[in-house]
Every structure is written in structure tokens, then in C-alpha cells.
Design a protein around this motif. Structure first.
Motif, PDB file in Angstrom:
ATOM      1  N   PRO A  52       0.770  -1.355  -0.140  1.00  9.71           N
ATOM      2  CA  PRO A  52      -0.136   0.117   0.006  1.00  9.71           C
ATOM      3  C   PRO A  52       0.713   1.349  -0.029  1.00  9.71           C
ATOM      4  CG  PRO A  52      -0.745  -1.621   1.682  1.00  9.71           C
ATOM      5  CD  PRO A  52       0.594  -2.043   1.252  1.00  9.71           C
ATOM      6  N   ARG A  56       2.458   2.089  -3.446  1.00  8.37           N
ATOM      7  CA  ARG A  56       1.245   2.315  -4.455  1.00  8.37           C
ATOM      8  C   ARG A  56       0.751   3.625  -4.339  1.00  8.37           C
ATOM      9  NH1 ARG A  56      -1.996  -1.957  -3.549  1.00  8.37           N
ATOM     10  NH2 ARG A  56      -3.077  -0.923  -2.097  1.00  8.37           N
ATOM     11  N   TYR A  57       0.685   4.141  -2.961  1.00  6.59           N
ATOM     12  CA  TYR A  57       0.096   5.597  -2.593  1.00  6.59           C
ATOM     13  C   TYR A  57       1.318   6.430  -3.301  1.00  6.59           C
ATOM     14  CZ  TYR A  57      -1.926   9.053   0.052  1.00  6.59           C
ATOM     15  OH  TYR A  57      -2.539  10.460   0.295  1.00  6.59           O
ATOM     16  N   GLU A  82      -8.786   6.821  -9.867  1.00  9.29           N
ATOM     17  CA  GLU A  82      -7.954   7.481  -9.152  1.00  9.29           C
ATOM     18  C   GLU A  82      -8.456   8.911  -8.844  1.00  9.29           C
ATOM     19  OE1 GLU A  82      -5.788   4.159 -10.837  1.00  9.29           O
ATOM     20  OE2 GLU A  82      -6.575   5.925 -11.799  1.00  9.29           O
ATOM     21  N   GLN A  92      -7.333   4.469  -2.428  1.00  6.67           N
ATOM     22  CA  GLN A  92      -6.292   3.766  -1.782  1.00  6.67           C
ATOM     23  C   GLN A  92      -6.752   2.668  -0.867  1.00  6.67           C
ATOM     24  OE1 GLN A  92      -3.056   3.746  -3.046  1.00  6.67           O
ATOM     25  NE2 GLN A  92      -3.881   5.154  -4.475  1.00  6.67           N
TER      26      GLN A  92
END
Length: 267
Positions: free
Chosen positions: A79, A82-83, A148, A238
Motif C-alpha cells: 500500500p 502504491r500510494y 484515481e 487507496q
């Protein structure tokens, strides 16, 4: 000068930045997004450029993220990574299109899906060919709130955006025109000429006046919460990756859904 998957052209006072991987329906890799952001900065910094056009070669504007891009997939492993990756490549890059001090026109043909939808709708104007369509099937395909940048209610209207995202359907160019999401719909053969004619007409205006007008128009949306709403949804997006349903789905499901969209079938 050619960058990865990006064609950069100067046409008088116009800089045209085009997706240039038609063999993969102009799906966007991380390298493409880096190159596009850099080319956008160069066009903004060049005083001879007065209008920027974001286009594509081949049959389609963009099928969205390139799901086989190893660099993109590498950043999906945890995570935190990816963030940071999506903050830079998706949120920040998209907002730089929105914030560009020069008018930006999206020239859209064929499929404009997911990430393609995102960047087209961060532009000031959209000229679409009559064969263009818009789709964002991520809720049904991968069981996450996979958008997104939730620009949809701002460009489509709230109720249209809800149906579009809940049901994972597609919107034709004519329907997008009726919603006010695109400015013009023209025959495919006329798309480039009409877009350039509009860009050239805008380029004759005072650059400073255009910059101030764009700032004022964008501030109208900002006062209504545009940027805060995008940021709030980005964090929700997210979180949605960690849901039970989201973890159970694979990128292959998304690829199959997008393939079905391009073939014109339902998902």
C-alpha cells in the motif's frame, strides 16, 4: 523528439502531445506518463507555445493503464509504494494538466477508457470524433473504487456519473456532448482539422488574458470544492484496494473488461 510512447509535435503556436503506441491501443505505461508530464512542462515553459493539444495516433485515444507494464505493476505490491506511485503519476500529473496556465485541448477518437478518461477530462476542452466512446469499468471489473481521480461528477453531472460508474457502461460521443462533457463531436476524418482550427483560433488571443481567464474559471470549481473532493476520493481509492473483494480480483479481470468494452460488448 520521440519519448516512450509519446509523439511531440509543434504546429505553429500549438504543441501537440500524442499517445503513440497504437498497437496496444495507447495504453499508458509509467514511462509514458513521465514523458507526458515532462513534455507538458516544456510546452508550458516555451513562450512560443500558446495552446497544447493532447491527442493520439491510431484508432483509439487510450485504453487506460498498461496492465502489463512491469514498472506500474511493481508499485502495486504494497500500500505504501502504491500510494506514492499513484500520487505522483496519477493525481499529481493529472492536476498539472488542470493547472497548466495555457489552454489544453483533448483530441479524442475511439476508446477513451479509465486512465484515458482521467487525463482527457482534466483538459480544458474536448473535441471528439463521432466514433469516440468513454468508459470506466473499474467498479465491476476489479471490485474496487478504482478511479484515481473522481472528475466524473464535475464533467458529467452527479446522476450521470453514478450510473456510469455503478453500472460500468459506456457513453458515446453524442451522449457526452448532450451531457456537456465534450465541446464538439465531428466526423472522424475531420477530427484533427477541427481541433487544430479551434486551437489556432484560441492561440490568437492574448496569452496573459487566457491565463487569467483560465485561473478564474478553475477557481470557480475550486471554490465549490473540486480539488478537495479529488483528494478525498484519492485516499478512498487507496483504501478500496485492501477490501476483501478487491484483493480477490486480478488485473486480468480489468483487462478482460476493457477488452469487452473495446469490442462493444457489455460487461
Amino acid at each position: 523528439m520521440a519519448e516512450p510512447g509519446l509523439l511531440i509535435e509543434r504546429i505553429g503556436p500549438i504543441a501537440r502531445l500524442s499517445h503513440n503506441r497504437p498497437e496496444r491501443r495507447n495504453a499508458q505505461s509509467a514511462a509514458f506518463l513521465d514523458a507526458l508530464d515532462s513534455a507538458l512542462a516544456d510546452a508550458i515553459a516555451d513562450p512560443a507555445v500558446r495552446v497544447i493539444v493532447l491527442g493520439a495516433t491510431g484508432a483509439h485515444f487510450s485504453a487506460g493503464h498498461y496492465l502489463k507494464d512491469p514498472d506500474t505493476m511493481r508499485h502495486q505490491r504494497n500500500p505504501e509504494d502504491r500510494y506514492e506511485f499513484e500520487s505522483r503519476c496519477y493525481r499529481d500529473y493529472a492536476l498539472r494538466l488542470w493547472d497548466a496556465p495555457k489552454p489544453v485541448i483533448a483530441q479524442v477518437q475511439g476508446a477513451c477508457i479509465a486512465a484515458g478518461f482521467m487525463i482527457a477530462n482534466m483538459c480544458d476542452l474536448i473535441v471528439a470524433s463521432d466514433d469516440a466512446f468513454f468508459a470506466d469499468p473499474v467498479v465491476g471489473a476489479v471490485a474496487i473504487s478504482g478511479v484515481e481521480m473522481l472528475v466524473h461528477p464535475w464533467v458529467m453531472g452527479l446522476r450521470q456519473a453514478k450510473e456510469f460508474l455503478y453500472a460500468g457502461g459506456r457513453v458515446t460521443a453524442a451522449e457526452a456532448l448532450a451531457m456537456g462533457m465534450v465541446n464538439r463531436v465531428v466526423p472522424r476524418a475531420d477530427l484533427e482539422g477541427v481541433t487544430l482550427e479551434l486551437a489556432e483560433r484560441i492561440a490568437r488571443s492574448s496569452p496573459f488574458a487566457l491565463r487569467l481567464m483560465k485561473r478564474s474559471l478553475n477557481r470557480t470549481a475550486e471554490i465549490q470544492g473540486f480539488r478537495a473532493a479529488l483528494d478525498a476520493h484519492f485516499d478512498t481509492h487507496q483504501l478500496s484496494h485492501m477490501s476483501t473483494d478487491g484483493q480477490a480480483r486480478t488485473a486480468g479481470d480489468m483487462g478482460a473488461a476493457i477488452g469487452a468494452m473495446k469490442r462493444g460488448s457489455s460487461v
